[in-house]
Design an enzyme around this catalytic site. Structure first.
Site, PDB file in Angstrom:
ATOM      1  N   HIS A 239       4.434  16.044 -14.768  1.00  0.00           N
ATOM      2  CA  HIS A 239       4.107  17.019 -15.805  1.00  0.00           C
ATOM      3  C   HIS A 239       4.978  18.259 -15.692  1.00  0.00           C
ATOM      4  O   HIS A 239       5.423  18.633 -14.606  1.00  0.00           O
ATOM      5  CB  HIS A 239       2.633  17.426 -15.708  1.00  0.00           C
ATOM      6  CG  HIS A 239       1.693  16.318 -16.037  1.00  0.00           C
ATOM      7  ND1 HIS A 239       0.405  16.243 -15.549  1.00  0.00           N
ATOM      8  CD2 HIS A 239       1.846  15.212 -16.811  1.00  0.00           C
ATOM      9  CE1 HIS A 239      -0.189  15.167 -16.010  1.00  0.00           C
ATOM     10  NE2 HIS A 239       0.661  14.527 -16.780  1.00  0.00           N
ATOM     11  N   ALA A 261     -15.593  27.554  -2.602  1.00  0.00           N
ATOM     12  CA  ALA A 261     -16.400  28.127  -3.677  1.00  0.00           C
ATOM     13  C   ALA A 261     -17.660  27.318  -3.951  1.00  0.00           C
ATOM     14  O   ALA A 261     -18.529  27.769  -4.710  1.00  0.00           O
ATOM     15  CB  ALA A 261     -15.557  28.215  -4.947  1.00  0.00           C
ATOM     16  N   VAL A 265     -15.542  18.635  -2.644  1.00  0.00           N
ATOM     17  CA  VAL A 265     -14.141  18.231  -2.530  1.00  0.00           C
ATOM     18  C   VAL A 265     -14.024  17.188  -1.426  1.00  0.00           C
ATOM     19  O   VAL A 265     -14.306  17.484  -0.259  1.00  0.00           O
ATOM     20  CB  VAL A 265     -13.232  19.424  -2.232  1.00  0.00           C
ATOM     21  CG1 VAL A 265     -11.769  18.962  -2.129  1.00  0.00           C
ATOM     22  CG2 VAL A 265     -13.374  20.491  -3.320  1.00  0.00           C
TER      23      VAL A 265
END
Length: 579
Positions: A239, A261, A265
């Site tokens: 990209h 946060a 994950v």
């Protein structure tokens, strides 16, 4: 509806299940809204498939003139200049229009709608359970990885509720946070999924939303591109925006920030599905998520062409053709490639023999066919077929109509006697009937002998076309039995009247029979079938078409006006005065 500015309004067919529906195509959005006024309020999404060269103009027009109705625009094009993308994003924000893309595969809301080719083919839609809503909503940049997410999520939960690929350019029209906030506020969504990537800082907005409790639902997140750290230099991934220009933009840093946060994950992407499954199982066991009843799996209609390729179906063909094939690398006539046709100098007669008779005839035979076409090409403007063609041409008709007018006169009295002449003379010759007996039998039956007689030509004024055909046949054909029989018949008929000669139709007919019989390419039975099929009349039609077209072009070249037959050439009879 579809917008296509390069053609007039029309309809395009699409499948809806096993049925076909028609989708209207307009030249502009303005015309669409004018024609579909009653449905205008329902038209809110535009999927723009324009190329990167024209997408800026078309999207700008949509936003400026139709933002009161179009609220979401998906831009599929890749390679849109970044400056144009930023201008479009600013314009869309000003007019409260959401943009997905550029460089996006689209998005999907299972059971409702999909943008572009999201989800892949229909069989993949079923395998990924995208035919009904689940409880997990995702957002990613990659279209290809979106399809991977569809698969991962359906295997580890009750499936996808909604998924969007925002596109991999540096300045996408919408961001991760835009969609995650929508998902968070939707009571039907219970798990959020983010698939970020190396480059950019959009993921840190999500970290802030998690810390401030703006996002309260569990989020499973992963940023791909962690392998970039093993390279001694910065790596540009596929990209345009997949390039880390600072440590904060690396996938490793963003994964750590998301984890700190409060996002779920995994240690690596291989554990991504497992993380989703553990979270989903926990929500179900604690009663926070009640899976919907699983509906019946829809049957996927399989395209016939695809099913046939897989060997699943078969059907009888509507047509059977054995004379030509255009499917391969080269056109073939009865198995002979077009290059070999010219290499071997087959000519018109050779091509005709391949297409009409499915045989490669010897050169003398193909030349004879050429001769037939030449001698039948025309016989002046006075004959009925040429006359009709000329009248039609002068009436302003086109070439095909004028030609058809002339061809329709061909029949037993004009040019259409070849087949019957061939049949009558051949049957009598094969039966061993004497010529005199044959003539007497036809007289007793009150039948005309097709192929005998001419309005102008006679023994003293022979038809040179007949002489040319007859001489060639006698010189080149190994057997002239039918011609010899016809000539004996001519000797008898001309005793009665000198113009009862073997005319060009009869001569062509009997010589053609001798030609195909003596060529060795056909059995007698096959020869009879050819005669019965009308191939001889076909030769006359083909040859005379050349002349008819010539007369048409001649009249156009001479700019002749409408023909009106002279009244003094018509006998006007008063019915009351006739007895």
């Amino acid at each position: 509806a579809m917008i296509f500015s390069f053609s007039s309004n029309h309809y395009v067919k699409f499948y809806w299940g096993t049925d076909e529906i028609l989708i209207p195509v307009y030249q502009s959005l303005r015309e669409l809204f004018a024609k579909e006024e009653k449905k205008a309020d329902d038209i809110t999404v535009c999927i723009n498939f324009s190329s990167f060269r024209s997408v800026y103009t078309s999207v700008t027009d949509t936003i400026l003139n139709h933002s009161n109705q179009i609220k979401t625009i998906a831009i599929i094009a890749e390679g849109v200049p970044e400056r144009q993308t930023r201008l479009l994003n600013k314009l869309a924000t000003t007019h409260s229009v959401g943009i997905i893309g550029p460089a996006t595969v689209g998005g999907i809301k299972p059971g409702c709608f999909r943008i572009g080719n999201t989800g892949g083919m229909l069989d993949n839609i079923v395998r990924s359970k995208l035919y009904r809503p689940g409880s997990v909503a995702y957002v990613s940049k990659s279209g290809g990885m979106s399809n991977e997410l569809n698969n991962i999520i359906c295997r580890n939960s009750d499936g996808v509720y909604e998924g969007v690929a925002i596109g991999g350019d540096r300045y996408p029209g919408s961001s991760f946070i835009d969609h995650l906030l929508r998902y968070n506020d939707n009571p039907a969504v219970h798990i959020l999924v983010l698939l970020g990537e190396v480059g950019g800082t959009d993921e840190y907005e999500i970290c802030d939303a998690l810390r401030t409790k703006r996002i309260t639902k569990p989020l499973v997140a992963w940023c791909i591109g962690t392998c970039a750290s093993i390279f001694p230099f910065e790596v540009q991934f596929g990209h345009a925006g997949a390039l880390a220009n600072a440590t904060l933009e690396t996938a490793k840093a963003k994964n750590a920030a998301l984890s700190n946060a409060g996002a779920h994950v995994p240690p690596n992407f291989q554990e991504f599905g497992t993380t989703i499954r553990l979270l989903y199982t926990d929500l179900v066991s604690t009663g926070h998520l009640v899976p919907r009843p699983e509906p019946e799996v829809p049957k996927v209609p399989m395209d016939y062409t695809w099913a046939k390729r897989l060997g699943l179906v078969r059907k009888p063909a509507n047509f059977i053709s054995t004379i030509s094939d255009d499917r391969g690398e080269e056109l073939t006539y009865n198995g002979t490639t077009i290059s070999d046709v010219f290499k071997n100098d087959l000519g018109v007669g050779g091509v005709l023999s391949l297409l009409w008779f499915r045989r490669t005839l010897p050169p003398y035979a193909t030349k004879f066919i050429d001769m037939i076409l030449m001698v039948t090409a025309d016989h002046g403007p006075a004959v009925s077929g040429a006359h009709n063609t000329i009248v039609a041409a002068r009436a302003g008709k086109d070439l095909v109509s004028s030609l058809a007018s002339g061809l329709l006169t061909i029949g037993p009295r004009f040019g259409g006697a070849l087949d019957e002449a061939a049949s009558v003379f051949t049957n009598a010759s094969d039966a061993g009937i004497e010529a005199k007996q044959f003539v007497n039998d036809m007289r007793r039956q009150n039948k005309l002998i097709m192929g005998i007689g001419h309005r102008i030509k006679s023994l003293s004024n022979p038809d040179q076309r007949v002489e040319i055909i007859k001489s060639y046949a006698l010189q080149h054909f190994s057997d002239n039995s039918v011609l010899q029989f016809a000539l004996r018949v001519e000797q008898i008929t001309t005793h009665k009247k000198s113009n009862l000669i073997l005319n060009v139709d009869g001569c062509i007919a009997v010589c053609f029979v001798d030609m195909i019989r003596s060529s060795g390419a056909f059995t007698n039975e096959e020869c009879n079938e050819l005669i019965e099929s009308g191939c001889l009349n076909g030769l006359f039609v083909l040859g005379r078409s050349v002349g008819f077209i010539g007369h048409y072009l001649d009249q156009k070249r001479l700019k002749q006006g409408l023909y009106r037959h002279p009244w003094d050439d018509i006998s006007y009879l008063d019915p009351s005065s006739t007895t």
